[in-house]
Scaffold this motif. Structure first.
Motif, mmCIF file in Angstrom:
data_model
loop_
_atom_site.group_PDB
_atom_site.id
_atom_site.type_symbol
_atom_site.label_atom_id
_atom_site.label_comp_id
_atom_site.label_asym_id
_atom_site.label_seq_id
_atom_site.Cartn_x
_atom_site.Cartn_y
_atom_site.Cartn_z
ATOM 1 N N SER A 72 13.308 37.472 14.680
ATOM 2 C CA SER A 72 12.248 36.594 15.185
ATOM 3 C C SER A 72 11.305 36.238 14.039
ATOM 4 O O SER A 72 11.434 36.760 12.928
ATOM 5 N N TYR A 73 10.387 35.346 14.329
ATOM 6 C CA TYR A 73 9.387 34.945 13.339
ATOM 7 C C TYR A 73 8.005 35.401 13.795
ATOM 8 O O TYR A 73 7.678 35.316 14.985
ATOM 9 N N ILE A 74 7.240 35.888 12.848
ATOM 10 C CA ILE A 74 5.872 36.294 13.140
ATOM 11 C C ILE A 74 4.949 35.581 12.164
ATOM 12 O O ILE A 74 5.398 35.050 11.143
ATOM 13 N N GLN A 75 3.674 35.563 12.467
ATOM 14 C CA GLN A 75 2.669 34.957 11.604
ATOM 15 C C GLN A 75 1.670 36.021 11.186
ATOM 16 O O GLN A 75 1.172 36.772 12.032
ATOM 17 N N ILE A 76 1.410 36.100 9.878
ATOM 18 C CA ILE A 76 0.453 37.070 9.343
ATOM 19 C C ILE A 76 -0.632 36.305 8.588
ATOM 20 O O ILE A 76 -0.341 35.368 7.839
ATOM 21 N N LYS A 77 -1.865 36.689 8.804
ATOM 22 C CA LYS A 77 -2.990 35.983 8.209
ATOM 23 C C LYS A 77 -2.962 36.082 6.688
ATOM 24 O O LYS A 77 -2.634 37.117 6.124
ATOM 25 N N SER A 78 -3.337 34.977 6.067
ATOM 26 C CA SER A 78 -3.454 34.949 4.612
ATOM 27 C C SER A 78 -4.921 35.075 4.228
ATOM 28 O O SER A 78 -5.808 35.140 5.083
ATOM 29 N N ARG A 79 -5.186 35.087 2.947
ATOM 30 C CA ARG A 79 -6.569 35.129 2.457
ATOM 31 C C ARG A 79 -7.308 33.825 2.751
ATOM 32 O O ARG A 79 -8.526 33.764 2.669
ATOM 33 N N ASP A 80 -6.540 32.772 3.081
ATOM 34 C CA ASP A 80 -7.133 31.481 3.432
ATOM 35 C C ASP A 80 -7.297 31.413 4.947
ATOM 36 O O ASP A 80 -6.308 31.531 5.679
ATOM 37 N N PRO A 146 -0.518 31.283 -9.078
ATOM 38 C CA PRO A 146 -0.189 32.569 -8.452
ATOM 39 C C PRO A 146 -0.006 32.503 -6.934
ATOM 40 O O PRO A 146 -0.124 33.526 -6.248
ATOM 41 N N ARG A 147 0.272 31.324 -6.373
ATOM 42 C CA ARG A 147 0.225 31.181 -4.921
ATOM 43 C C ARG A 147 1.263 32.037 -4.198
ATOM 44 O O ARG A 147 0.968 32.662 -3.185
ATOM 45 N N GLY A 148 2.503 32.057 -4.715
ATOM 46 C CA GLY A 148 3.517 32.900 -4.090
ATOM 47 C C GLY A 148 3.154 34.374 -4.144
ATOM 48 O O GLY A 148 3.347 35.112 -3.167
ATOM 49 N N SER A 149 2.610 34.802 -5.281
ATOM 50 C CA SER A 149 2.174 36.195 -5.420
ATOM 51 C C SER A 149 1.071 36.526 -4.410
ATOM 52 O O SER A 149 1.070 37.604 -3.798
ATOM 53 N N GLN A 150 0.132 35.612 -4.253
ATOM 54 C CA GLN A 150 -0.958 35.840 -3.304
ATOM 55 C C GLN A 150 -0.422 36.054 -1.900
ATOM 56 O O GLN A 150 -0.897 36.929 -1.157
ATOM 57 N N ASP A 151 0.597 35.281 -1.516
ATOM 58 C CA ASP A 151 1.161 35.411 -0.169
ATOM 59 C C ASP A 151 1.806 36.774 0.040
ATOM 60 O O ASP A 151 1.581 37.437 1.065
ATOM 61 N N VAL A 152 2.622 37.216 -0.926
ATOM 62 C CA VAL A 152 3.296 38.500 -0.737
ATOM 63 C C VAL A 152 2.292 39.652 -0.800
ATOM 64 O O VAL A 152 2.472 40.677 -0.123
ATOM 65 N N PHE A 153 1.214 39.498 -1.575
ATOM 66 C CA PHE A 153 0.166 40.522 -1.609
ATOM 67 C C PHE A 153 -0.540 40.598 -0.246
ATOM 68 O O PHE A 153 -0.822 41.692 0.255
ATOM 69 N N ASP A 154 -0.853 39.438 0.325
ATOM 70 C CA ASP A 154 -1.570 39.412 1.606
ATOM 71 C C ASP A 154 -0.754 40.084 2.699
ATOM 72 O O ASP A 154 -1.286 40.858 3.506
ATOM 73 N N VAL A 155 0.539 39.792 2.747
ATOM 74 C CA VAL A 155 1.405 40.411 3.760
ATOM 75 C C VAL A 155 1.493 41.915 3.527
ATOM 76 O O VAL A 155 1.442 42.713 4.476
ATOM 77 N N ALA A 156 1.621 42.326 2.283
ATOM 78 C CA ALA A 156 1.719 43.754 1.975
ATOM 79 C C ALA A 156 0.470 44.505 2.426
ATOM 80 O O ALA A 156 0.559 45.584 3.040
ATOM 81 N N GLU A 157 -0.698 43.968 2.124
ATOM 82 C CA GLU A 157 -1.940 44.632 2.527
ATOM 83 C C GLU A 157 -2.034 44.718 4.043
ATOM 84 O O GLU A 157 -2.482 45.732 4.592
ATOM 85 N N TYR A 158 -1.622 43.659 4.712
ATOM 86 C CA TYR A 158 -1.633 43.667 6.178
ATOM 87 C C TYR A 158 -0.717 44.766 6.720
ATOM 88 O O TYR A 158 -1.079 45.484 7.660
ATOM 89 N N LEU A 159 0.465 44.916 6.122
ATOM 90 C CA LEU A 159 1.407 45.925 6.600
ATOM 91 C C LEU A 159 0.897 47.335 6.311
ATOM 92 O O LEU A 159 1.068 48.245 7.137
ATOM 93 N N VAL A 160 0.292 47.540 5.157
ATOM 94 C CA VAL A 160 -0.285 48.853 4.858
ATOM 95 C C VAL A 160 -1.320 49.220 5.919
ATOM 96 O O VAL A 160 -1.357 50.358 6.420
ATOM 97 N N ASP A 161 -2.139 48.256 6.300
ATOM 98 C CA ASP A 161 -3.253 48.514 7.214
ATOM 99 C C ASP A 161 -2.837 48.546 8.682
ATOM 100 O O ASP A 161 -3.498 49.210 9.493
ATOM 101 N N ASN A 162 -1.740 47.837 9.050
ATOM 102 C CA ASN A 162 -1.458 47.630 10.474
ATOM 103 C C ASN A 162 -0.048 47.997 10.919
ATOM 104 O O ASN A 162 0.234 47.951 12.118
ATOM 105 N N SER A 163 0.829 48.331 9.988
ATOM 106 C CA SER A 163 2.225 48.548 10.345
ATOM 107 C C SER A 163 2.404 49.642 11.396
ATOM 108 O O SER A 163 3.192 49.493 12.339
ATOM 109 N N LEU A 164 1.688 50.722 11.256
ATOM 110 C CA LEU A 164 1.852 51.857 12.166
ATOM 111 C C LEU A 164 1.519 51.477 13.606
ATOM 112 O O LEU A 164 2.246 51.825 14.546
#
Length: 354
Positions: A72-80, A146-164
């Motif tokens: 499936s597809y999900i949406q995760i918030k970016s820094r924007d 650095p736009r692609g890097s920013q996106d993967v960083f934003d998703v990673a931080e979200y997963l660290v904080d919310n994955s559990l």
């Protein structure tokens, strides 16, 4: 007999040891590349047009047709505030996943999409009982560094904080292939600073390029087997623009130059500096798999980055697939021996580190 401190099996690079079936498919791929019409590369017709043709199956590297039935597809918030990041999510068959694998797709920062690796990601989720999440990060040249890097960083931080709480288990692994391998390394280094109490159980770096000022193999590789030096340089121009080679050595672009991977004592001026250096506490590096074929222009990156990972205190499993070209992990599983070998290595590593 005196033994070397560093050893490897030179037979891995002996052409005579490449399985015949692998050599035959490589020969076919080279012939197909040499017979391709001139002026049809993505840098000739434009990345956007090339992506459109890929989706229609009209290029030499067609879009995958397999989609995981339970994906499936999900949406995760970016820094924007105005923008979200689409991600592909593939859960394991179990209703109780043990955690999350954060997988970043390749494509030279220019091509491919988050749902083009479903077959591989489904295999990972089934073998590990992990939910696999892959981001649709922005692509160059429309969205250069650095736009692609920013996106993967934003998703990673979200997963660290919310994955559990949201996905049934903590973020445990990170990895990717090609450009996704580089982005995985940069993401790990970003989290060292932004989430210093977090740690991965493991990381997988599949035929990654870690030095955008180019290793010797990237500079010298002229064999038209999936990717040669011209392809690498074109991707770099689209992703990094007119940055000089010195600017490309910025650790935020080329992680092999990150201070974490400096040799201890390499930048001291006095004995007092040496004492300070030895007292510094380095971040703990997770166990990492470095996987690459021997017929890949990024082979030097794999070998040197894995060595520097170990110097920095991390465990590194380095596996080289005889005759494996760049991108082999995305070939049909039943048609190419390097895919089978590489897949088994990857899954065994993940299960061992769970």
């Amino acid at each position: 007999m005196t033994k070397s401190d560093i050893t490897f099996d030179p037979s891995l690079f002996d052409p005579s040891t490449v399985p015949q079936a692998t050599s035959q498919i490589n020969a076919y791929l080279i012939a197909k590349s040499l017979s391709a019409p001139k002026g049809q590369q993505w840098w000739d017709i434009g990345a956007g047009e090339f992506r459109r043709l890929q989706l229609e199956g009209k290029t030499s590297w067609p879009a995958p047709t397999y989609r995981a039935p339970n994906g499936s597809y999900i949406q995760i918030k970016s820094r924007d505030n105005y923008r979200e990041i689409k991600c592909r999510l593939i859960p394991p068959p179990s209703l109780k996943p043990d955690g999350v694998f954060y997988y970043i797709h390749g494509g030279g920062h220019v091509l491919a999409h988050c749902d083009w690796s479903d077959e591989l990601l489904e295999a990972i989720s089934k073998a590990t009982n992990l939910t696999v999440i892959s981001p649709e990060y922005r692509l160059a040249p429309e969205h250069p560094y650095p736009r692609g890097s920013q996106d993967v960083f934003d998703v990673a931080e979200y997963l660290v904080d919310n994955s559990l709480t949201i996905y049934g288990g903590p973020l445990k692994f990170i990895g990717g292939e090609s450009a996704g391998s580089l982005l995985s390394m940069l993401t790990f280094l970003h989290l060292v600073e932004s989430r210093p109490t977090f740690s991965f159980q493991g990381a997988t770096f599949i035929y990654g390029l870690f030095d955008w000022s180019f290793s010797p193999s990237c500079n010298d590789w002229s064999t038209p087997l999936i990717m040669k030096n011209e392809n690498v340089k074109r991707f770099g121009e689209a992703y990094l623009g007119d940055r000089s080679m010195e600017q490309r050595r910025n650790p935020a672009i080329s992680p092999i130059y990150h201070p974490l991977f400096r040799y201890p004592g390499s930048q001291i001026a006095s004995l007092e500096d040496l004492k300070t250096e030895t007292q510094k506490k380095r971040p703990k590096l997770p166990p990492a798999l470095f996987l690459c074929g021997t017929l890949d222009p990024v082979i030097d990156d794999t070998i040197l980055m894995s060595f520097k990972w170990q110097v920095a205190g991390g465990e590194a499993l380095v596996k080289l697939i005889p005759g494996g070209p760049h991108g082999f992990q995305l070939f049909p599983l039943e048609q190419f021996e390097p895919v089978v070998i590489g897949r088994n290595i990857l899954l065994d590593f993940l299960k061992e580190k769970l």
